[in-house]
Design a protein around this motif. Structure first.
Motif, short mmCIF file in Angstrom:
data_model
loop_
_atom_site.label_atom_id
_atom_site.label_comp_id
_atom_site.label_asym_id
_atom_site.label_seq_id
_atom_site.Cartn_x
_atom_site.Cartn_y
_atom_site.Cartn_z
N ASN A 1 50.00 38.50 44.49
CA ASN A 1 49.37 37.18 44.37
C ASN A 1 48.04 37.27 43.64
OD1 ASN A 1 50.54 34.65 45.55
ND2 ASN A 1 50.93 35.99 47.30
N ILE A 2 47.24 38.25 44.01
CA ILE A 2 45.94 38.43 43.35
C ILE A 2 46.13 38.73 41.87
CG2 ILE A 2 43.91 39.96 43.23
CD1 ILE A 2 44.34 40.31 46.35
N ALA A 3 47.09 39.62 41.56
CA ALA A 3 47.35 39.99 40.16
C ALA A 3 47.87 38.81 39.36
CB ALA A 3 48.35 41.15 40.12
N ALA A 4 48.84 38.08 39.91
CA ALA A 4 49.45 36.95 39.19
C ALA A 4 48.42 35.87 38.90
CB ALA A 4 50.61 36.38 40.00
N LEU B 1 32.74 30.48 49.47
CA LEU B 1 33.47 30.33 48.20
C LEU B 1 34.77 29.57 48.43
CD1 LEU B 1 33.97 30.91 45.20
CD2 LEU B 1 34.84 33.16 45.87
N GLN B 2 35.45 29.89 49.51
CA GLN B 2 36.73 29.24 49.82
C GLN B 2 36.55 27.76 50.11
OE1 GLN B 2 39.25 30.91 49.21
NE2 GLN B 2 40.93 29.68 49.96
N SER B 3 35.49 27.41 50.79
CA SER B 3 35.24 26.01 51.13
C SER B 3 35.00 25.18 49.87
CB SER B 3 34.03 25.90 52.06
OG SER B 3 34.28 26.57 53.26
N SER C 1 39.87 26.29 41.01
CA SER C 1 40.96 26.27 41.99
C SER C 1 41.67 27.62 42.04
CB SER C 1 41.96 25.17 41.63
OG SER C 1 43.12 25.27 42.44
N VAL C 2 41.97 28.18 40.87
CA VAL C 2 42.66 29.47 40.81
C VAL C 2 41.76 30.58 41.35
CG1 VAL C 2 43.67 31.19 39.25
CG2 VAL C 2 44.13 28.77 38.89
N TYR C 3 40.48 30.54 40.99
CA TYR C 3 39.53 31.54 41.47
C TYR C 3 39.45 31.51 43.00
CZ TYR C 3 35.40 34.58 40.98
OH TYR C 3 34.52 35.63 41.02
N GLY D 1 41.18 33.45 48.48
CA GLY D 1 41.91 33.26 49.73
C GLY D 1 42.85 34.42 50.01
N TYR D 2 43.61 34.83 48.99
CA TYR D 2 44.54 35.95 49.18
C TYR D 2 43.79 37.27 49.39
CZ TYR D 2 48.57 33.06 47.99
OH TYR D 2 49.56 32.10 48.00
N SER D 3 42.66 37.44 48.70
CA SER D 3 41.89 38.68 48.86
C SER D 3 41.30 38.78 50.25
CB SER D 3 40.75 38.74 47.81
OG SER D 3 41.26 38.76 46.51
N MET D 4 40.70 37.69 50.71
CA MET D 4 40.05 37.67 52.02
C MET D 4 41.05 37.91 53.14
SD MET D 4 37.51 34.68 53.53
CE MET D 4 38.70 33.38 53.21
#
Length: 441
Positions: free
Chosen positions: A106-109, A154-156, A290-292, A297-300
């Motif tokens: 997910n992070i890579a894509a 960052l997520q918020s 949004s993508v960032y 989200g996936y990293s955290m």
């Protein structure tokens, strides 16, 4: 087995649960999967049909898995449902697949599409896309090393920004005049059968709907899970399905199919055509934020899966993977592992390849969860179930049939990719026993 509640406070109401569902599922896929969906279907009508059906399957899947979430409201979510039903090894394989494939892919894509969007926005050379992608993934990892508070902020902010480009594109696009001839009757390319076009298109949509598996994890913190959980999942996923279908309708109204198929910049090009160069660029910046945020989200979330496994000495090099910063409490050992795998995937893979592998591997475990509803209904009829899936057994059966269809479609259309995903998952079996033996000795 006695249920646990892990000391969870029941403070989550209907609206908070609804926001959680939407925030979890809406990511970068809605902006970029139109390229592969249209490539597969070559038809406006068939494209919209597969988006609607993908949403319907997701609603059935979410409503089904939520029964286990409400019945087993313990920290760990889906891994714990599988462990409760099938035992330690299948649960370990799920955690292994998340560590090795799901979160890094997910992070890579998403980093790859972030890089491609930056290159398009700033008119850079295509050769710059990979370095920008790597920089995006690395910067997110470093932000997470500052601690959960920094990553959470960052997520918020990203959650707010991710809705802005969707709302603008849909509201402007639906009422804008169009020069594109749009036929809503399902048709297909002469070069592919209708079934093949439909199956490949449906498979491509599933990445955009990814995230539903985690929506039931808040069941233990809900005030009234028996009422609020099905409402949040049903209404939340229904709203997402309608939104995804509408934004794809706008894409199809704005650009001809030949310009949408295989074009990862379709969302930004549609925005430029609808709003002019400056307005289009502002929307593209919103998409980038949004993508960032989705990468964050996936990293955290992702780095905490190998951390939990390493704390039980379940992974090779567990001593390093479970290292946590004394100052920020960030799991930097797990974060380094996660980014290293994602970096390798960025170099070797592409967006569609990685997302299709994610869908295949995760739906293997999703199927186990759907089947677990039937197993536990029979094995433990007295298990306390604050929420029961509505329409039982029809909705779980639809979810199972949909899952089998997705797996078979991937095996038929992308056999090598499916086997790589399956082999990587099954590699966890010898790792599980060897690691267990090593730490026992």
């Amino acid at each position: 087995m006695q249920q646990k509640n892990d000391g969870l406070k029941k403070e989550v109401g209907t609206f908070a649960a609804l926001a959680t569902v939407m925030g979890t599922v809406i990511g970068g896929g809605v902006f970029f999967k139109v390229a592969s969906v249209v490539s597969a279907t070559q038809s406006a009508g068939l494209t919209l049909l597969v988006w609607l059906l993908g949403g319907f399957l997701t609603i059935c899947a979410g409503l089904t898995s939520a029964e286990l979430a409400a019945a087993i409201p313990v920290t760990g979510g889906a891994i714990k449902y599988i462990e409760y039903t099938y035992g330690k090894l299948p649960a370990y394989l799920f955690g292994w697949a998340q560590t090795l494939i799901y979160f890094p892919a997910n992070i890579a894509a998403l980093s790859i599409v972030f890089g491609s969007q930056v290159v398009s926005l700033m008119h850079l050379s295509n050769a710059a896309a990979l370095p920008v992608a790597i920089l995006a993934g690395l910067s997110i990892t470093l932000i997470n090393f500052l601690g959960a508070k920094a990553a959470g902020r960052l997520q918020s902010w990203a959650l707010i920004f991710k809705l802005i480009p969707i709302v603008i594109i849909v509201l402007v696009g639906l009422f804008a005049p169009t020069s594109v001839t749009l036929s809503l009757l399902p048709s297909h390319s002469a070069h592919a059968s209708l079934f093949s076009a439909f199956a490949s298109g449906l498979l491509a949509t599933m990445f955009a709907y990814d995230g539903w598996l985690g929506v039931g994890a808040i069941a233990g913190e809900m005030k009234h899970p028996e009422k609020d959980l099905p409402r949040a999942i049903g209404w939340g996923l229904a709203f997402i399905t309608i939104t995804y279908t509408l934004i794809n309708l706008v894409f199809l109204k704005t650009l001809p199919i030949s310009q949408l198929a295989g074009n990862l910049n379709a969302a930004s090009e549609s925005a430029i055509k609808l709003l002019g160069v400056m307005g289009g660029k502002l929307v593209t910046i919103g998409i980038l934020i949004s993508v960032y945020g989705a990468i964050n989200g996936y990293s955290m979330t992702g780095m905490r899966v190998p951390l939990a496994m390493a704390e039980e000495n379940s992974l090779p090099f567990s001593g390093f993977i479970r290292k946590v910063s004394n100052r920020t409490a960030a799991p930097y050992g797990a974060g380094i592992l996660q980014f290293a795998i994602a970096l390798l995937m960025m170099v070797l893979g592409n967006f569609d390849l990685l997302t299709d592998m994610i869908v295949f591997v995760m739906w293997i475990f999703s199927l186990l969860i759907f089947i677990a509803v039937f197993i536990l209904r029979k094995r433990e009829p007295n298990l306390m179930r604050p929420y029961r899936v509505p329409g039982y057994p029809v909705i779980p059966v639809i979810a199972i049939i949909g899952g089998i269809f997705i797996l078979i479609t991937t095996i038929v259309t992308q056999f090598t990719l499916a086997m790589i995903g399956l082999a990587a998952t099954l590699l966890g079996i010898p790792v599980y026993y060897l690691t267990k033996k090593y730490y026992r000795n």
